[in-house]
Write a protein that holds these residues in place. Structure first.
Motif, PDB file in Angstrom:
ATOM      1  N   ILE A 173       0.890  -1.161   0.000  1.00 47.21           N
ATOM      2  CA  ILE A 173       0.000   0.000   0.000  1.00 47.21           C
ATOM      3  C   ILE A 173       0.929   1.212   0.000  1.00 47.21           C
ATOM      4  N   ILE A 174       1.115   1.799  -1.180  1.00 49.24           N
ATOM      5  CA  ILE A 174       2.220   2.734  -1.382  1.00 49.24           C
ATOM      6  C   ILE A 174       1.750   3.998  -2.105  1.00 49.24           C
ATOM      7  N   GLY A 175       2.119   5.161  -1.556  1.00 49.84           N
ATOM      8  CA  GLY A 175       1.924   6.422  -2.254  1.00 49.84           C
ATOM      9  C   GLY A 175       0.488   6.835  -2.463  1.00 49.84           C
ATOM     10  N   ASN A 176      -0.387   6.493  -1.523  1.00 46.15           N
ATOM     11  CA  ASN A 176      -1.797   6.877  -1.606  1.00 46.15           C
ATOM     12  C   ASN A 176      -2.076   8.082  -0.715  1.00 46.15           C
ATOM     13  N   LYS A 177      -3.194   8.770  -0.969  1.00 46.64           N
ATOM     14  CA  LYS A 177      -3.662   9.843  -0.107  1.00 46.64           C
ATOM     15  C   LYS A 177      -4.991   9.427   0.502  1.00 46.64           C
ATOM     16  N   PHE A 178      -5.093   9.573   1.821  1.00 46.41           N
ATOM     17  CA  PHE A 178      -6.323   9.283   2.557  1.00 46.41           C
ATOM     18  C   PHE A 178      -6.750  10.576   3.243  1.00 46.41           C
ATOM     19  N   ILE A 179      -7.851  11.162   2.803  1.00 41.03           N
ATOM     20  CA  ILE A 179      -8.285  12.466   3.305  1.00 41.03           C
ATOM     21  C   ILE A 179      -9.691  12.348   3.870  1.00 41.03           C
ATOM     22  N   GLY A 180      -9.848  12.686   5.158  1.00 43.33           N
ATOM     23  CA  GLY A 180     -11.164  12.646   5.792  1.00 43.33           C
ATOM     24  C   GLY A 180     -11.733  11.248   5.923  1.00 43.33           C
ATOM     25  N   CYS A 181     -10.864  10.264   6.128  1.00 43.67           N
ATOM     26  CA  CYS A 181     -11.297   8.861   6.146  1.00 43.67           C
ATOM     27  C   CYS A 181     -11.304   8.292   7.562  1.00 43.67           C
ATOM     28  N   GLY A 182     -12.053   7.213   7.741  1.00 40.46           N
ATOM     29  CA  GLY A 182     -12.156   6.533   9.032  1.00 40.46           C
ATOM     30  C   GLY A 182     -13.454   6.883   9.721  1.00 40.46           C
ATOM     31  N   ASP A 183     -13.903   5.987  10.570  1.00 41.27           N
ATOM     32  CA  ASP A 183     -15.139   6.213  11.323  1.00 41.27           C
ATOM     33  C   ASP A 183     -14.805   7.029  12.549  1.00 41.27           C
ATOM     34  N   HIS A 184     -15.192   8.279  12.549  1.00 41.87           N
ATOM     35  CA  HIS A 184     -14.799   9.186  13.620  1.00 41.87           C
ATOM     36  C   HIS A 184     -15.496   8.893  14.950  1.00 41.87           C
ATOM     37  N   ASP A 185     -16.537   8.054  14.934  1.00 40.14           N
ATOM     38  CA  ASP A 185     -17.216   7.706  16.184  1.00 40.14           C
ATOM     39  C   ASP A 185     -16.665   6.431  16.805  1.00 40.14           C
ATOM     40  N   ALA A 186     -16.248   5.484  15.979  1.00 40.71           N
ATOM     41  CA  ALA A 186     -15.814   4.182  16.504  1.00 40.71           C
ATOM     42  C   ALA A 186     -14.374   4.182  16.974  1.00 40.71           C
ATOM     43  N   GLY A 187     -13.626   5.207  16.628  1.00 41.33           N
ATOM     44  CA  GLY A 187     -12.254   5.299  17.110  1.00 41.33           C
ATOM     45  C   GLY A 187     -11.335   4.298  16.462  1.00 41.33           C
ATOM     46  N   TYR A 188     -10.419   3.770  17.261  1.00 40.87           N
ATOM     47  CA  TYR A 188      -9.346   2.939  16.742  1.00 40.87           C
ATOM     48  C   TYR A 188      -9.832   1.663  16.077  1.00 40.87           C
ATOM     49  N   LEU A 189     -11.037   1.215  16.370  1.00 40.00           N
ATOM     50  CA  LEU A 189     -11.504  -0.050  15.818  1.00 40.00           C
ATOM     51  C   LEU A 189     -11.602  -0.024  14.301  1.00 40.00           C
ATOM     52  N   ARG A 190     -11.911   1.126  13.742  1.00 42.68           N
ATOM     53  CA  ARG A 190     -12.097   1.221  12.300  1.00 42.68           C
ATOM     54  C   ARG A 190     -11.024   2.109  11.699  1.00 42.68           C
ATOM     55  N   ALA A 191      -9.844   1.578  11.611  1.00 43.57           N
ATOM     56  CA  ALA A 191      -8.735   2.331  11.030  1.00 43.57           C
ATOM     57  C   ALA A 191      -8.899   2.412   9.518  1.00 43.57           C
ATOM     58  N   VAL A 192      -8.264   3.405   8.936  1.00 47.86           N
ATOM     59  CA  VAL A 192      -8.326   3.607   7.491  1.00 47.86           C
ATOM     60  C   VAL A 192      -7.872   2.347   6.760  1.00 47.86           C
ATOM     61  N   ILE A 193      -6.722   1.802   7.145  1.00 51.43           N
ATOM     62  CA  ILE A 193      -6.251   0.520   6.614  1.00 51.43           C
ATOM     63  C   ILE A 193      -6.374  -0.496   7.730  1.00 51.43           C
ATOM     64  N   THR A 194      -7.246  -1.471   7.556  1.00 50.62           N
ATOM     65  CA  THR A 194      -7.468  -2.496   8.580  1.00 50.62           C
ATOM     66  C   THR A 194      -7.254  -3.881   7.980  1.00 50.62           C
ATOM     67  N   ILE A 195      -6.306  -4.612   8.535  1.00 47.00           N
ATOM     68  CA  ILE A 195      -6.068  -6.005   8.140  1.00 47.00           C
ATOM     69  C   ILE A 195      -6.363  -6.835   9.379  1.00 47.00           C
ATOM     70  N   SER A 196      -7.512  -7.513   9.370  1.00 45.13           N
ATOM     71  CA  SER A 196      -7.967  -8.164  10.595  1.00 45.13           C
ATOM     72  C   SER A 196      -7.873  -9.678  10.558  1.00 45.13           C
ATOM     73  N   SER A 197      -7.231 -10.213   9.548  1.00 46.54           N
ATOM     74  CA  SER A 197      -7.079 -11.666   9.500  1.00 46.54           C
ATOM     75  C   SER A 197      -5.948 -12.025   8.550  1.00 46.54           C
ATOM     76  N   LEU A 198      -5.023 -12.828   9.014  1.00 48.33           N
ATOM     77  CA  LEU A 198      -3.926 -13.316   8.173  1.00 48.33           C
ATOM     78  C   LEU A 198      -3.733 -14.807   8.418  1.00 48.33           C
ATOM     79  N   THR A 199      -3.628 -15.582   7.348  1.00 47.48           N
ATOM     80  CA  THR A 199      -3.306 -17.002   7.441  1.00 47.48           C
ATOM     81  C   THR A 199      -2.110 -17.258   6.537  1.00 47.48           C
ATOM     82  N   ILE A 200      -1.022 -17.735   7.105  1.00 51.20           N
ATOM     83  CA  ILE A 200       0.213 -17.947   6.362  1.00 51.20           C
ATOM     84  C   ILE A 200       0.584 -19.432   6.413  1.00 51.20           C
TER      85      ILE A 200
END
Length: 195
Positions: free
Chosen positions: A94-121
């Protein structure tokens, strides 16, 4: 296998429509490129701009190399990039992007602009997640990655050279709300040169 190969969206424009705008919802993809696009959400509504999901089987979800580069995301008011489940053996850039006015301002940290909530390797595979040279302006939390019990032989995370202009909660959260505390974080995470 049932996976679609190499989804590519370039030089496209997705503008707000109605109350709930979701530009892309993807599942069952091996390889994805999103480059030089413009995404505009509808402020104050719940809209995941790009939701990567899974039905729980290994022939669904996200696999392979994922590139999100040079895009502009404006007013995405829930998750902007949400890897919600079924992320298998991936390398994410995720490289060289602009995120302006993003994210759920009421839920706080739970809903980050970039959220990766599951990884299986898989055994013998090592995933790399690079979040680099992005601009975050007027966002809630910027980056949230939950990697469970994975260790440095399976995963490398680089969150570096990003510009955080204004945010409400946290810049980077790792393993928040996981049932297991972050393991091996010092060897997995490189978060240098953010400003």
């Amino acid at each position: 296998d049932n996976l679609s190969k190499n989804l590519t969206v370039v030089n496209s424009r997705f503008e707000k429509t109605g109350k709930r705008t979701q530009a892309l919802m993807v599942d069952g993809i091996e390889g994805m490129t999103l480059k030089n696009n413009y995404f505009e959400g509808n402020p104050g509504t719940f809209n995941d701009t790009i939701k990567m999901t899974s039905n729980g089987n290994t022939d669904s979800g996200m696999h392979g190399n994922i590139l999100v580069e040079g895009n502009e995301f404006v007013n995405s008011s829930q998750y902007t990039l949400w890897f919600v489940g079924g992320v298998y053996d991936v390398n994410i850039d995720i490289i060289g992007n602009k995120f302006i006015g993003c994210g759920d301002h009421d839920a706080g940290y739970l809903r980050a602009v970039i959220t990766i909530s599951s990884l299986t390797i898989s055994d013998g595979f090592k995933s790399t997640i690079n979040v680099e040279k992005n601009v975050f302006e007027d966002v809630d939390s910027a980056v949230r990655i939950q990697y469970g019990t994975l260790t440095a032989d399976k995963l490398a995370i680089n969150v570096k050279d990003n510009k955080f202009l204004s945010w409400r909660h946290d810049k980077v959260i790792v393993n928040n709300n996981s049932t297991t505390p972050a393991k091996d974080a010092a060897n997995i995470i490189n978060a240098e040169y953010n400003y």
